[in-house]
Write an enzyme that holds these catalytic residues in place. Structure first.
Site, mmCIF file in Angstrom:
data_model
loop_
_atom_site.group_PDB
_atom_site.id
_atom_site.type_symbol
_atom_site.label_atom_id
_atom_site.label_comp_id
_atom_site.label_asym_id
_atom_site.label_seq_id
_atom_site.Cartn_x
_atom_site.Cartn_y
_atom_site.Cartn_z
ATOM 1 N N CYS A 119 0.829 -1.206 0.000
ATOM 2 C CA CYS A 119 0.000 0.000 0.000
ATOM 3 C C CYS A 119 0.862 1.255 0.000
ATOM 4 O O CYS A 119 0.463 2.292 -0.524
ATOM 5 C CB CYS A 119 -0.943 0.001 1.190
ATOM 6 S SG CYS A 119 -0.130 -0.136 2.789
ATOM 7 N N HIS A 141 -1.335 1.555 7.371
ATOM 8 C CA HIS A 141 -1.912 1.441 6.032
ATOM 9 C C HIS A 141 -1.841 2.801 5.347
ATOM 10 O O HIS A 141 -2.095 3.839 5.968
ATOM 11 C CB HIS A 141 -3.359 0.962 6.110
ATOM 12 C CG HIS A 141 -3.994 0.750 4.769
ATOM 13 N ND1 HIS A 141 -3.510 -0.161 3.843
ATOM 14 C CD2 HIS A 141 -5.066 1.334 4.178
ATOM 15 C CE1 HIS A 141 -4.258 -0.125 2.761
ATOM 16 N NE2 HIS A 141 -5.211 0.782 2.939
#
Length: 957
Positions: free
Chosen positions: A310, A882
């Site tokens: 990510c 994230h």
């Protein structure tokens, strides 16, 4: 001189003044009028179309004057700059002429009496060809025997004077540069050109070894009639069937290693931005049957998470939404600037891989794409990004910008540039010199878009010497105003066994000491800091016992910190009457895993203790009773029915009964040993002027059971094992005490639930409030004066030594796109933390005029104002997290939220959050310039980066 006539193929030649003329229908024309047209002579055209003679006759006199006499013809062809005897030059063209025709021409121009029998006629190279269909040269032709070589100028002279046989192509060959000499390449390389989708229909084409691959590509595009707007690339196929990309179209056929008969494949990019060759390696090219005809908004395309990627997806989405950079790749301007020979670059592979991603994302034919090829390229050139571990998006962004710059650097050979100090010169002069020097070595679209200029000022603290330099930058890493306090959670273990351990949340100075922690805890508990010992407990043992003067920075947020109330110290002082603090572990005997169960293993459990033992009770009996007292909250004392019926009872047992009374005792110790200095223990520093073994007489108790005991005691090392003979240091180390439980006894008398119980102090609910900060505050902090750290001193040229100078950075020149990295992650030798401070940043009109020290153009305020175009977000902490992206589409002006392969429209009021990590700002004058360009599909300036309808908003917070 009388004119002599000569018939040739129905045309009548006559010779007058040594210049031949041809007559048709009574009209004579000089050969100069019979120029080459479209690969065949005008003479041939005359034979087909006699009407052309009329036009030729009208221009007879001017054309005839251009034909030199025979002596001048011989000199121009044989000697001089255009003659065949001049040296060869690499890369130029020479032409083959059949030997017999050339000898006939020599006889003609050297003869005294010119008649029709010596005139050579049109140039005829038929004897050099195998056939007159493919016009392929015969094998084994020898210069001087079968042909002669003429430079281009001489060849064109002869053709203009005598013409070329109808239908014959000129035999043009290139001069190649060999290691020690030049040579005319008579037999060029024949390549078999095919299309990726039609490998069975090759087209044969000849190329010189000095021809570029660009010519091969252009030839293939013309042969297969490829649309000029379509992207193509070349592959070579060797004899064993392996395919290799021909990346650099600027190199020659020889440097590419191509040989005659080799297959060269031309590949055309698909309309969705992918290459046909990559579809075999992709997972169905990430397109299901229902997606094959998908047509969406260009740029609104997700990136599949390949496994903790990510961070890469976030960086790519931000960069993909920089308008001028994306247009640069979509319009193929990068192809002419690929630098394959830059030793600092990645051989153009990073730029090509990124270009493929951009073309796919902005084709409008994908909902999401799989960046597997790009991930592989990044890992190949930057080993830190190999595998599938989580990384920092800003670190990848820094690598990617540097890699793209070097792959697209227009400077092919970097020159040495000496950095010069200001030396009192005006800032304008020094800054211009620094920028020019930077551009002499670094010139790319990345420099044009992202590079700005710092002013760096260093001042020596000793001599006051001032050094001013101007340095380029690609992004700003700005610090966040941070609090000088930190919050630590600790467990306080009181000496009173009736009180449960207490959890406390303490506010302590970040740069404080362990003593500051004890002072803060003292305010909550009322216990004096001098009566506290701080320990890091890990896996049921003491990982570290802290000294009061140690820095708090050695304690990490994830550490389990226990603070024990004690009445003495581990490092006992000789002659002191203070209690001795003994580390105590809890162990349980467990059956071994062998078949005979012949021995028992010992496993640590529970929380270790620091027990204060009075000197006058420092015996095994006294230690046992003290431990029974300290464990009394969760250890049940056996009743009289559980006592053993021993054979021996006497005065000693009565004394034992007295020792069973809990609490401190004033009994004298059994012995008073001589002091002995102990060596360092394993893992924990604790020295004692006398050894427990000497004080207690033996290393294990009880040596002989007289009555029932709940547990046994044994001296162990700091790891909780009984092996203390590994090294001489271990033998003399201060031992720890282990309480060894039998499983049955532990089950009956030890209450595990009660032992693990604790209470929360009211301070646990305290939360250190963090006020939001403005982005301008971060930039101000970036430009404040700071003192260099000891690890990074500056060498003062005046003092001739390294100094901890003061340093100040100022902004001199800002780039078109300004990347601002918020330094949320803090790394020190002992600690790592993430700052979740809310940074308030404007979406529009971020004004840098107050920060730029270069004299400003007041007539153009837009040169210092920026609009936000993308944000990289990080959610989570140091260990895990994230990354996502907010980005404004350059075509629609709408903001979208990119979360790996998911893309959703969002409102502007959702962009600002505590997760903002990297900000991308575009200068307003660039916005207007891009919108005014022809064919621009961007939104009007008033609605730039607007918002989609409310019904489509997605709440990402």
């Amino acid at each position: 001189m009388a004119a002599a006539s000569w018939l040739f193929r129905g045309l009548c030649f006559r010779f007058r003044d040594q210049n031949p003329e041809v007559a048709v229908g009574g009209v004579f024309i000089s050969p100069a009028a019979l120029a080459v047209r479209g690969g065949q002579t005008a003479m041939a055209a005359v034979a087909v179309n006699p009407a052309a003679l009329v036009v030729a006759a009208e221009n007879r006199q001017p054309q005839r004057e251009m034909v030199p006499n025979l002596d001048n013809q011989r000199r121009q062809i044989e000697n001089g700059e255009s003659g065949r005897k001049r040296p060869l030059r690499a890369g130029e063209s020479w032409f083959l002429v059949e030997q017999r025709w050339y000898k006939q021409w020599e006889v003609y121009v050297q003869g005294v009496d010119q008649d029709s029998s010596t005139f050579p006629g049109c140039i005829n190279n038929a004897a050099l060809f195998e056939d007159q269909i493919n016009w392929r040269l015969k094998k084994g032709l020898v210069e001087g025997k079968d042909y002669v070589l003429l430079p281009a100028a001489a060849w064109h002279y002869l053709v203009s004077w005598y013409g070329l046989e109808h239908g014959q192509p000129p035999i043009e060959r290139k001069v190649v540069n060999l290691p020690s000499f030049h040579k005319v390449e008579v037999y060029p390389i024949e390549l078999l050109l095919v299309q990726h989708g039609d490998m069975d229909t090759p087209h044969t084409a000849q190329f010189s070894r000095t021809d570029s691959l660009g010519l091969v590509l252009r030839t293939a595009r013309e042969q297969f009639q490829v649309d000029p707007k379509e992207d193509t690339r070349l592959w070579s196929k060797n004899s064993i069937g392996s395919l290799y990309r021909l990346c650099d179209i600027h190199i020659t056929v020889r440097d590419a290693g191509l040989e005659s008969g080799q297959v060269v494949i031309m590949e055309t990019r698909n309309r969705d931005g992918t290459w046909p060759s990559t579809q075999l390696h992709a997972v169905n090219n990430n397109m299901s049957e229902k997606d094959e005809d998908f047509k969406g908004q260009p740029g609104i395309c997700g990136l599949t998470n390949l496994g903790n990627t990510c961070f890469m997806n976030s960086a790519l989405q931000c960069l993909s939404n920089v308008p001028q950079l994306t247009e640069y790749f979509l319009n193929n301007r990068y192809l002419e600037e690929l630098n394959f020979r830059n030793p600092l670059g990645m051989k153009g592979e990073i730029a090509e891989a990124y270009a493929d991603l951009v073309k796919q994302a902005w084709s409008g034919h994908h909902r999401s794409i799989v960046p597997h090829v790009f991930k592989t390229k990044v890992g190949h050139f930057a080993s830190q990004f190999l595998g599938y571990q989580q990384h920092d998006a800003q670190e990848l962004l820094s690598f990617l910008l540097d890699g793209l710059h070097e792959d697209l650097n227009r400077v092919k050979k970097k020159e040495y540039v000496e950095l010069c100090d200001a030396a009192g010169r005006p800032d304008q002069e020094v800054a211009q010199e620094a920028w020019q020097n930077h551009k002499r070595r670094n010139d790319s679209v990345i420099v044009d878009t992202f590079h700005g200029l710092f002013k760096s000022t260093l001042v020596c603290p000793d001599c006051g010497n001032v050094s001013v330099t101007f340095d380029p930058f690609c992004y700003l890493s700005v610090p966040l105003p941070v609090s000088h306090k930190r919050v630590l959670e600790v467990f306080f273990i009181p000496m009173d066994p009736r009180r449960k351990p207490e959890q406390h949340r303490l506010v302590v100075p970040k740069k404080g000491k362990i003593s500051d922690l004890c002072v803060a805890l003292s305010k909550h508990t009322g216990i004096s800091p001098e009566r506290m010992m701080v320990a890091d407990v890990f896996s049921h043992r003491f990982y570290k016992l802290y000294q009061l003067e140690e820095a708090l920075s050695t304690i990490l947020d994830r550490d389990d910190i226990f603070v024990y109330e004690v009445s003495g110290r581990i490092e006992a002082i000789e002659g002191s009457r203070e209690d001795i603090v003994v580390p105590v572990y809890l162990r349980e005997r467990t059956p071994a895993r062998d078949y005979n169960n012949s021995y028992y293993g010992l496993m640590l459990f529970g929380h270790p203790l620091l027990v204060s033992v009075p000197r006058d009770r420092f015996s095994w009996e006294g230690l046992y009773n003290i431990l029974m007292y300290r464990l009394s909250r969760y250890v049940t004392k056996p009743n009289s029915d559980d006592e053993d019926d021993g054979d021996e009872k006497g005065d000693d047992e009565e004394e034992e009964d007295k020792d069973d009374m809990p609490g401190p005792s004033t009994r004298a110790s059994l012995r008073d040993p001589e002091p002995e200095q102990a060596g360092p223990s394993s893992g924990v520093t604790s020295r004692c002027p006398f050894l427990l073994d000497n004080c207690l007489g033996t290393s294990q108790w009880p040596p002989r059971r007289r009555r029932k005991q709940l547990f046994t005691l044994q001296t162990v090392n700091s790891n909780g094992t009984s092996d203390r003979t590994n090294s001489p240091e271990e033998v003399h180390a201060q031992p720890y005490i282990a309480i060894d439980w039998e499983p049955e006894m532990k089950k009956r008398y030890y209450d595990e639930a009660e032992a693990e119980g604790y209470v929360k102090h009211e301070c646990v609910g305290y939360v250190l409030k963090k006020a939001p900060v403005r982005l301008q505050e971060c930039i101000e902090l970036f430009t404040t004066v700071e003192t260099l750290e000891k690890e990074n001193p500056w060498y003062c040229p005046s003092c001739k030594q390294h100094q901890l100078a003061t340093k100040k950075l100022d902004l001199w020149m800002l780039p078109e796109v300004l990347i601002i990295h918020l330094k949320r992650f803090s790394y020190t030798k002992f600690s790592r933390e993430k700052l979740d401070t809310l940074v308030q940043f404007p979406i529009r009109d971020l004004d840098f005029s107050e920060f730029v020290i270069k004299p400003q153009n007041e007539a153009a305020p837009e040169l210092y104002k920026y609009d936000l175009i993308a944000v990289s977000n990080h959610y989570g902490g140091m260990r895990d997290g994230h990354y996502t992206t907010f980005a404004c589409n350059k075509d629609s002006g709408q903001w979208h939220y990119f979360d790996d392969n998911s893309v959703s429209p969002v409102n502007e009021n959702q962009i600002e959050s505590k997760a903002a990590y990297v900000l991308f700002y575009q200068r307003q004058d660039v916005v207007r310039r891009l919108q005014s360009q022809p064919g621009s599909s961007g939104p009007p300036a008033s609605s730039a980066c607007g918002s989609p309808p409310n019904s489509e908003f997605m709440d990402v917070n």
